[in-house]
Design a protein around this motif. Structure first.
Motif, PDB file in Angstrom:
ATOM      1  N   VAL A  35     -11.468   4.910 -51.379  1.00 33.46           N
ATOM      2  CA  VAL A  35     -12.830   4.440 -51.704  1.00 33.46           C
ATOM      3  C   VAL A  35     -13.805   4.626 -50.539  1.00 33.46           C
ATOM      4  O   VAL A  35     -14.997   4.413 -50.691  1.00 33.46           O
ATOM      5  N   ARG A  36     -13.265   5.074 -49.409  1.00 30.10           N
ATOM      6  CA  ARG A  36     -14.119   5.163 -48.208  1.00 30.10           C
ATOM      7  C   ARG A  36     -14.697   6.566 -48.093  1.00 30.10           C
ATOM      8  O   ARG A  36     -13.971   7.537 -47.992  1.00 30.10           O
ATOM      9  N   GLU A  37     -16.013   6.635 -48.092  1.00 27.92           N
ATOM     10  CA  GLU A  37     -16.613   7.902 -47.695  1.00 27.92           C
ATOM     11  C   GLU A  37     -16.934   7.761 -46.223  1.00 27.92           C
ATOM     12  O   GLU A  37     -17.441   6.729 -45.787  1.00 27.92           O
ATOM     13  N   ARG A  38     -16.594   8.797 -45.456  1.00 29.20           N
ATOM     14  CA  ARG A  38     -16.869   8.715 -44.016  1.00 29.20           C
ATOM     15  C   ARG A  38     -18.188   9.403 -43.703  1.00 29.20           C
ATOM     16  O   ARG A  38     -18.543  10.403 -44.312  1.00 29.20           O
ATOM     17  N   HIS A  39     -18.891   8.850 -42.727  1.00 24.67           N
ATOM     18  CA  HIS A  39     -20.145   9.445 -42.265  1.00 24.67           C
ATOM     19  C   HIS A  39     -20.015   9.694 -40.768  1.00 24.67           C
ATOM     20  O   HIS A  39     -19.355   8.933 -40.070  1.00 24.67           O
ATOM     21  N   LEU A  40     -20.661  10.753 -40.325  1.00 20.65           N
ATOM     22  CA  LEU A  40     -20.642  11.068 -38.890  1.00 20.65           C
ATOM     23  C   LEU A  40     -22.078  11.073 -38.386  1.00 20.65           C
ATOM     24  O   LEU A  40     -22.928  11.804 -38.929  1.00 20.65           O
ATOM     25  N   HIS A  41     -22.353  10.260 -37.375  1.00 20.85           N
ATOM     26  CA  HIS A  41     -23.714  10.175 -36.841  1.00 20.85           C
ATOM     27  C   HIS A  41     -23.777  10.922 -35.516  1.00 20.85           C
ATOM     28  O   HIS A  41     -22.927  10.738 -34.650  1.00 20.85           O
ATOM     29  N   LEU A  42     -24.781  11.771 -35.389  1.00 13.77           N
ATOM     30  CA  LEU A  42     -24.825  12.686 -34.239  1.00 13.77           C
ATOM     31  C   LEU A  42     -25.742  12.217 -33.116  1.00 13.77           C
ATOM     32  O   LEU A  42     -26.109  12.999 -32.257  1.00 13.77           O
ATOM     33  N   GLY A  43     -26.141  10.973 -33.142  1.00  9.89           N
ATOM     34  CA  GLY A  43     -26.984  10.467 -32.048  1.00  9.89           C
ATOM     35  C   GLY A  43     -28.409  10.254 -32.517  1.00  9.89           C
ATOM     36  O   GLY A  43     -29.034   9.251 -32.183  1.00  9.89           O
ATOM     37  N   ASP A  44     -28.929  11.209 -33.314  1.00  9.39           N
ATOM     38  CA  ASP A  44     -30.295  11.032 -33.812  1.00  9.39           C
ATOM     39  C   ASP A  44     -30.376  11.236 -35.320  1.00  9.39           C
ATOM     40  O   ASP A  44     -31.434  11.070 -35.924  1.00  9.39           O
ATOM     41  N   ARG A  45     -29.258  11.598 -35.947  1.00  6.81           N
ATOM     42  CA  ARG A  45     -29.253  11.807 -37.402  1.00  6.81           C
ATOM     43  C   ARG A  45     -27.794  11.867 -37.860  1.00  6.81           C
ATOM     44  O   ARG A  45     -26.876  12.028 -37.031  1.00  6.81           O
ATOM     45  N   PHE A  46     -27.613  11.766 -39.181  1.00  3.58           N
ATOM     46  CA  PHE A  46     -26.264  11.932 -39.728  1.00  3.58           C
ATOM     47  C   PHE A  46     -25.964  13.430 -39.893  1.00  3.58           C
ATOM     48  O   PHE A  46     -26.877  14.237 -40.093  1.00  3.58           O
ATOM     49  N   ALA A  47     -24.677  13.764 -39.782  1.00  5.74           N
ATOM     50  CA  ALA A  47     -24.258  15.171 -39.856  1.00  5.74           C
ATOM     51  C   ALA A  47     -24.523  15.736 -41.248  1.00  5.74           C
ATOM     52  O   ALA A  47     -24.441  15.010 -42.246  1.00  5.74           O
ATOM     53  N   THR A  48     -24.832  17.016 -41.327  1.00  2.00           N
ATOM     54  CA  THR A  48     -24.961  17.694 -42.617  1.00  2.00           C
ATOM     55  C   THR A  48     -23.552  17.885 -43.188  1.00  2.00           C
ATOM     56  O   THR A  48     -22.561  17.812 -42.436  1.00  2.00           O
ATOM     57  N   PRO A  49     -23.428  18.193 -44.487  1.00  2.00           N
ATOM     58  CA  PRO A  49     -22.088  18.438 -45.051  1.00  2.00           C
ATOM     59  C   PRO A  49     -21.348  19.540 -44.301  1.00  2.00           C
ATOM     60  O   PRO A  49     -20.133  19.458 -44.087  1.00  2.00           O
ATOM     61  N   GLU A  50     -22.051  20.565 -43.849  1.00  2.00           N
ATOM     62  CA  GLU A  50     -21.396  21.676 -43.133  1.00  2.00           C
ATOM     63  C   GLU A  50     -20.879  21.188 -41.773  1.00  2.00           C
ATOM     64  O   GLU A  50     -19.759  21.498 -41.376  1.00  2.00           O
ATOM     65  N   GLU A  51     -21.694  20.422 -41.082  1.00 10.11           N
ATOM     66  CA  GLU A  51     -21.261  19.890 -39.776  1.00 10.11           C
ATOM     67  C   GLU A  51     -20.074  18.946 -39.961  1.00 10.11           C
ATOM     68  O   GLU A  51     -19.133  18.940 -39.166  1.00 10.11           O
ATOM     69  N   GLN A 111     -17.825  19.016 -42.345  1.00 13.13           N
ATOM     70  CA  GLN A 111     -16.610  19.813 -42.613  1.00 13.13           C
ATOM     71  C   GLN A 111     -16.074  20.430 -41.327  1.00 13.13           C
ATOM     72  O   GLN A 111     -14.871  20.462 -41.085  1.00 13.13           O
ATOM     73  N   ASP A 112     -16.985  20.911 -40.508  1.00 10.67           N
ATOM     74  CA  ASP A 112     -16.605  21.536 -39.247  1.00 10.67           C
ATOM     75  C   ASP A 112     -15.901  20.507 -38.346  1.00 10.67           C
ATOM     76  O   ASP A 112     -14.886  20.806 -37.697  1.00 10.67           O
ATOM     77  N   TYR A 113     -16.448  19.283 -38.346  1.00 14.30           N
ATOM     78  CA  TYR A 113     -15.841  18.204 -37.558  1.00 14.30           C
ATOM     79  C   TYR A 113     -14.397  17.968 -38.018  1.00 14.30           C
ATOM     80  O   TYR A 113     -13.466  17.884 -37.212  1.00 14.30           O
ATOM     81  N   TRP A 114     -14.200  17.853 -39.325  1.00 12.36           N
ATOM     82  CA  TRP A 114     -12.856  17.552 -39.824  1.00 12.36           C
ATOM     83  C   TRP A 114     -11.874  18.696 -39.607  1.00 12.36           C
ATOM     84  O   TRP A 114     -10.688  18.475 -39.387  1.00 12.36           O
ATOM     85  N   ARG A 115     -12.407  19.943 -39.647  1.00 12.51           N
ATOM     86  CA  ARG A 115     -11.542  21.079 -39.314  1.00 12.51           C
ATOM     87  C   ARG A 115     -11.068  20.948 -37.866  1.00 12.51           C
ATOM     88  O   ARG A 115      -9.887  21.103 -37.564  1.00 12.51           O
ATOM     89  N   ALA A 116     -12.010  20.639 -36.978  1.00 10.82           N
ATOM     90  CA  ALA A 116     -11.663  20.493 -35.553  1.00 10.82           C
ATOM     91  C   ALA A 116     -10.696  19.318 -35.356  1.00 10.82           C
ATOM     92  O   ALA A 116      -9.766  19.378 -34.537  1.00 10.82           O
ATOM     93  N   HIS A 117     -10.902  18.264 -36.135  1.00 12.64           N
ATOM     94  CA  HIS A 117     -10.033  17.086 -36.044  1.00 12.64           C
ATOM     95  C   HIS A 117      -8.594  17.475 -36.408  1.00 12.64           C
ATOM     96  O   HIS A 117      -7.630  17.120 -35.703  1.00 12.64           O
ATOM     97  N   GLY A 118      -8.453  18.224 -37.500  1.00 17.54           N
ATOM     98  CA  GLY A 118      -7.119  18.677 -37.931  1.00 17.54           C
ATOM     99  C   GLY A 118      -6.475  19.543 -36.850  1.00 17.54           C
ATOM    100  O   GLY A 118      -5.289  19.385 -36.530  1.00 17.54           O
ATOM    101  N   ALA A 119      -7.271  20.456 -36.282  1.00 22.59           N
ATOM    102  CA  ALA A 119      -6.726  21.361 -35.255  1.00 22.59           C
ATOM    103  C   ALA A 119      -6.313  20.565 -34.014  1.00 22.59           C
ATOM    104  O   ALA A 119      -5.287  20.863 -33.379  1.00 22.59           O
TER     105      ALA A 119
END
Ligand SMILES: Cc1cc2nc3c(=O)[nH]c(=O)nc-3n(C[C@H](O)[C@H](O)[C@H](O)COP(=O)(O)OP(=O)(O)OC[C@H]3O[C@@H](n4cnc5c(N)ncnc54)[C@H](O)[C@@H]3O)c2cc1C
Length: 405
Positions: free
Chosen positions: A82-98, A100-108
């Protein structure tokens, strides 16, 4: 020993102590639990000061399919579903592409740690990816925010061998509520701090302001912070291998905050937000919104920043959390009354949970090894080689200590 003496004395009514007492009772053996505080559950503690349940300590039942407490949960949700995760980049929330890129890096990042050779042991950082766009944020999350200590302080072997995954359950009654319920009917003496434990034989003797209590055996479940801090004295002194194991398993710190929400901030119940590491926010916090639709948001910060804030005091710590929230939402207007935990300076814990220093994964098994022909056995999260740092590890270690005692 008198006929009325219990067979086993258990020191501490946290998960390990309660699990040990339940196991002894099930085996038809007598025991008494001596607890220093006025609460059941230790680091599993739910309070309703803000009008809804809030866990000061343990929040999730991790790796629920293998977690011994899952079988006892009355009502819960699987947070991952039920949890949607959000990533905040300091001045805005990440775009869907960013995102996805974050989670790819997390997996790696996690794959790199899982694939790294474990011998010789070294700090996690020596096997971790560095320099990628998200690597500092991932290291901050996996170190300070999850383990309560920076990755450079943690043994790679211990990190990999104790690494956990979902399902991550949130019990509606809180983890503390669940654990306190499981203590029903046990002989637990609150406000009974043990100052001195004599284990020279033939039995054991616990001493404190309450007087003296004797038994054939003792199970000690206090944190490694308490053991290292000397709040509980042993005669004879603990053997060098045990003392070395205790210093090899120091406590990290995770400070949790809860705020009543004055108004909706547009984030759905159960959603969570992580904040990226930036120059302006090198050690950011993480947030979970409106669990079970309650008007509450909770957050946490761990590691060096949590220790620094502890030294600055509760007001400064609360102000730091408000500023972290304001960085995402423009102001902290939505935040009402606050609750700030302080595990780091509580003499009954001195931290949140243990991590192993490099070279010290085996210290968990050393600490769990019974002493004095089984008269003295240590249990607690720090003694569990697989589920260290969790309520699952504490619970299983208590059951194992009961079998060994
Ligand atoms: C902020 C925070 C977040 C956490 N999040 C999670 C999570 O989401 N999921 C998870 O699984 N785990 C989590 N944990 C870890 C989990 O809470 C612990 O691993 C677990 O509760 C430890 O149980 P224990 O029985 O080993 O020790 P404790 O809970 O520390 O029990 C020991 C007991 O001994 C008592 N005591 C101390 N000194 C004495 C004395 N001299 N005489 C008598 N009694 C004494 C203490 O009061 C305490 O009740 C978190 C912990 C914290 C602090």
């Amino acid at each position: 020993m008198l006929n009325s003496d219990p067979e086993v004395l258990i020191i501490g009514a946290g998960c390990a102590g309660i699990a040990a007492a339940r196991a002894l009772r099930a085996a038809g053996r007598s025991c008494v639990v001596l607890e220093a505080s006025g609460h059941l559950g230790g680091r599993a503690r739910t309070c309703t000061t803000l009008g809804v349940p809030f866990d000061h300590g343990a929040t999730w039942l991790h790796q629920a399919h293998e977690n011994p407490l899952t079988a006892h949960v009355a009502e819960h949700i699987d947070h991952d579903t039920v949890r949607e995760r959000h990533l905040h980049l300091g001045d805005r929330f990440a775009t869907p592409e960013e995102f996805q890129d974050y989670w790819r890096a997390h997996g790696a990042f996690e794959d790199a740690l899982a694939a790294a050779p474990l011998t010789p042991d070294r700090p996690v950082t020596e096997a971790a990816p560095r320099g990628g766009r998200w690597d500092a944020t991932i290291a901050h999350w996996l170190g300070s925010q999850i383990n309560g200590a920076e990755l450079e302080r943690i043994s790679l072997e211990d990190y990999v061998r104790t690494d956990l995954d979902g399902p991550n359950l949130l019990p509606r009654e809180g983890v503390g509520g669940l654990v306190a319920r499981l203590a029903e009917g046990l002989d637990i003496r609150l406000h009974h701090p043990v100052r001195h434990l004599r284990w020279e034989g033939p039995g054991v003797v616990a001493e404190g302001e309450f007087g003296t209590l004797r038994a054939a055996r003792a199970i000690v479940t206090v944190s490694t912070g308490v053991l290292a801090g000397g709040g509980l004295r042993f005669t004879p002194e603990l053997p060098p291998a045990t003392r070395d194991a205790i210093t090899g398993l120091p406590m990290g710190l995770l400070t949790k905050f809860a705020f009543r929400l004055r108004r909706d901030v547009g984030v759905a119940p159960f959603h969570s937000a992580r904040r990226a590491v930036t120059a302006a926010a090198p050690q950011p916090m993480s947030w979970v919104f409106r669990p079970f639709d309650a008007p509450l948001v909770f957050s946490f910060v761990g590691g060096a920043r949590a220790w620094a804030l502890l030294r600055e005091g509760v007001a400064a710590t609360e102000a730091a959390a408000r500023a972290d929230f304001a960085a995402m939402f423009g102001s902290d207007d939505a935040l009402g009354e606050a609750l700030v935990t302080h595990w780091g300076d509580d003499p009954l814990f001195f931290g949140s949970y243990s991590h192993a220093r490099p070279g010290h994964h085996a210290s968990r098994a050393v600490l769990a090894t019974p002493l004095g022909e089984g008269r003295l056995t240590f249990a607690g999260e720090a003694t569990h080689s697989r589920f260290a740092g969790t309520v699952a590890g504490a619970w299983l270690s208590g059951e194992a200590a009961a079998r060994a005692s």
